[in-house]
Write a protein that holds these residues in place. Structure first.
Motif, PDB file in Angstrom:
ATOM      1  N   PRO A  43      18.669  45.553  22.610  1.00  0.00           N
ATOM      2  CA  PRO A  43      19.235  46.145  23.820  1.00  0.00           C
ATOM      3  C   PRO A  43      20.535  45.472  24.238  1.00  0.00           C
ATOM      4  O   PRO A  43      20.751  44.285  23.952  1.00  0.00           O
ATOM      5  CB  PRO A  43      18.140  45.919  24.864  1.00  0.00           C
ATOM      6  N   ALA A  44      21.392  46.212  24.883  1.00  0.00           N
ATOM      7  CA  ALA A  44      22.636  45.660  25.407  1.00  0.00           C
ATOM      8  C   ALA A  44      22.347  44.792  26.629  1.00  0.00           C
ATOM      9  O   ALA A  44      21.326  44.965  27.303  1.00  0.00           O
ATOM     10  CB  ALA A  44      23.593  46.789  25.784  1.00  0.00           C
ATOM     11  N   PRO A  45      23.223  43.827  26.935  1.00  0.00           N
ATOM     12  CA  PRO A  45      23.012  42.991  28.124  1.00  0.00           C
ATOM     13  C   PRO A  45      22.846  43.797  29.404  1.00  0.00           C
ATOM     14  O   PRO A  45      22.059  43.418  30.276  1.00  0.00           O
ATOM     15  CB  PRO A  45      24.275  42.128  28.161  1.00  0.00           C
ATOM     16  N   SER A  46      23.579  44.912  29.529  1.00  0.00           N
ATOM     17  CA  SER A  46      23.449  45.738  30.732  1.00  0.00           C
ATOM     18  C   SER A  46      22.052  46.334  30.848  1.00  0.00           C
ATOM     19  O   SER A  46      21.485  46.427  31.943  1.00  0.00           O
ATOM     20  CB  SER A  46      24.495  46.853  30.711  1.00  0.00           C
ATOM     21  N   VAL A  47      21.467  46.717  29.713  1.00  0.00           N
ATOM     22  CA  VAL A  47      20.106  47.268  29.711  1.00  0.00           C
ATOM     23  C   VAL A  47      19.096  46.177  30.063  1.00  0.00           C
ATOM     24  O   VAL A  47      18.128  46.417  30.799  1.00  0.00           O
ATOM     25  CB  VAL A  47      19.783  47.894  28.342  1.00  0.00           C
ATOM     26  N   ILE A  48      19.318  44.970  29.545  1.00  0.00           N
ATOM     27  CA  ILE A  48      18.426  43.850  29.860  1.00  0.00           C
ATOM     28  C   ILE A  48      18.490  43.531  31.347  1.00  0.00           C
ATOM     29  O   ILE A  48      17.452  43.307  31.994  1.00  0.00           O
ATOM     30  CB  ILE A  48      18.812  42.616  29.026  1.00  0.00           C
ATOM     31  N   PHE A  49      19.687  43.537  31.906  1.00  0.00           N
ATOM     32  CA  PHE A  49      19.837  43.273  33.343  1.00  0.00           C
ATOM     33  C   PHE A  49      19.133  44.354  34.158  1.00  0.00           C
ATOM     34  O   PHE A  49      18.479  44.059  35.167  1.00  0.00           O
ATOM     35  CB  PHE A  49      21.326  43.205  33.698  1.00  0.00           C
ATOM     36  N   GLU A  50      19.258  45.585  33.732  1.00  0.00           N
ATOM     37  CA  GLU A  50      18.580  46.685  34.434  1.00  0.00           C
ATOM     38  C   GLU A  50      17.066  46.501  34.393  1.00  0.00           C
ATOM     39  O   GLU A  50      16.374  46.697  35.398  1.00  0.00           O
ATOM     40  CB  GLU A  50      18.970  48.019  33.782  1.00  0.00           C
ATOM     41  N   SER A  51      16.540  46.101  33.231  1.00  0.00           N
ATOM     42  CA  SER A  51      15.105  45.856  33.110  1.00  0.00           C
ATOM     43  C   SER A  51      14.675  44.678  33.977  1.00  0.00           C
ATOM     44  O   SER A  51      13.587  44.700  34.573  1.00  0.00           O
ATOM     45  CB  SER A  51      14.749  45.591  31.645  1.00  0.00           C
TER      46      SER A  51
END
Length: 268
Positions: A43-51
């Protein structure tokens, strides 16, 4: 001028790694986006932050469980390690008898004895088993470093203490323990991280759905292929480990900076 130079050097020490981290995250984001890598692979960092934001409540609750076990194991390791090291420093016979068993306990992989500890303690008390396993991992560095520090007290000063009729307790409290403080603090820095590692490994081994620490959340996310949530939990674990290390480093600096060569600031 010297104060300005100090502030500038401190700013550089902070800014350089932060900038490197930001660049790494940007490259990671661009790489995943351009290559269209599926989020269940990387996953991209933005997706990880969203999670992380979406699962913040459950992840923080699990973080607290892991932190609580880590702190308890660390404190028990301090009491047991320093206490036993003091006994060793006062009696060579006791050290000869017990130290090999302490070494054996340290070199035995915690994963190999974890199932046995869990069976003895019971699956209904997994957190106690995790605490015991984390303590086993964190105990030896404090014991070995403190023992070395107590043995490293200046023998000329020790002879001087005895010449003036100092008791063994006075020699211990006024000479050996202050001399051993840098060694003890070095052991604490190692043991703090190992207590966290021990807690996480023990949670992994415990598994079975009975755990509720961060390690179990990682296993759960992996089983569900919720990789962004797994990375979010890993990020919190890393942040916790870094916080423990720098907190102990700050304590070390506060206690040693006025007198010990390793922490005294030099003008040049």
């Amino acid at each position: 001028m010297k104060r300005a130079d100090t502030l500038s050097a401190r700013f550089i020490r902070i800014a350089v790694p932060v900038t490197a981290g930001i660049v790494f995250l940007l490259v990671w984001e661009a790489f995943v986006t351009i290559r269209e890598i599926p989020r269940f692979v990387l996953p991209a960092p933005s997706v990880i932050f969203e999670s992380l934001v979406q699962n913040f409540g459950s992840l923080m609750a699990s973080l607290w469980v892991t932190l609580r076990v880590t702190i308890a194991a660390f404190l028990l390791a301090i009491v047991g390690g320093v206490g036993l090291a003091i006994v060793f420093s006062q009696s060579r016979a006791v050290e000869t008898v017990l130290f090999p068993y302490a070494v054996a306990l340290q070199v035995t992989p915690v994963v190999s004895i974890a199932p046995l500890i869990i069976i003895w303690v019971g699956y209904d008390r997994v957190e106690i088993a995790v605490l015991i396993l984390a303590w086993i991992v964190a105990f030896f560095p404090i014991l070995s470093n403190t023992t070395l520090g107590l043995r490293s007290a200046d023998h000329n000063l020790r002879d001087l203490f005895r010449l003036y009729g100092a008791s063994r307790l006075q020699v211990l409290t006024e000479l050996q323990l202050p001399s051993a403080l840098p060694y003890i603090l070095a052991g604490l820095k190692i043991s703090g991280g190992l207590a966290l590692i021990g807690a996480v490994v023990a949670e992994f081994v415990a598994g079975s759905g009975s755990g509720n620490g961060l390690a179990w959340r990682i296993v759960e996310a992996g089983n569900r292929l919720d990789i962004p949530r797994m990375f979010a939990a890993l990020f919190l674990l890393s942040a916790l480990g870094i916080t423990i290390f720098f907190s102990l480093s700050l304590l070390e600096n506060r206690l040693l900076r006025r007198w010990h060569e390793s922490a005294v600031r030099r003008e040049n």
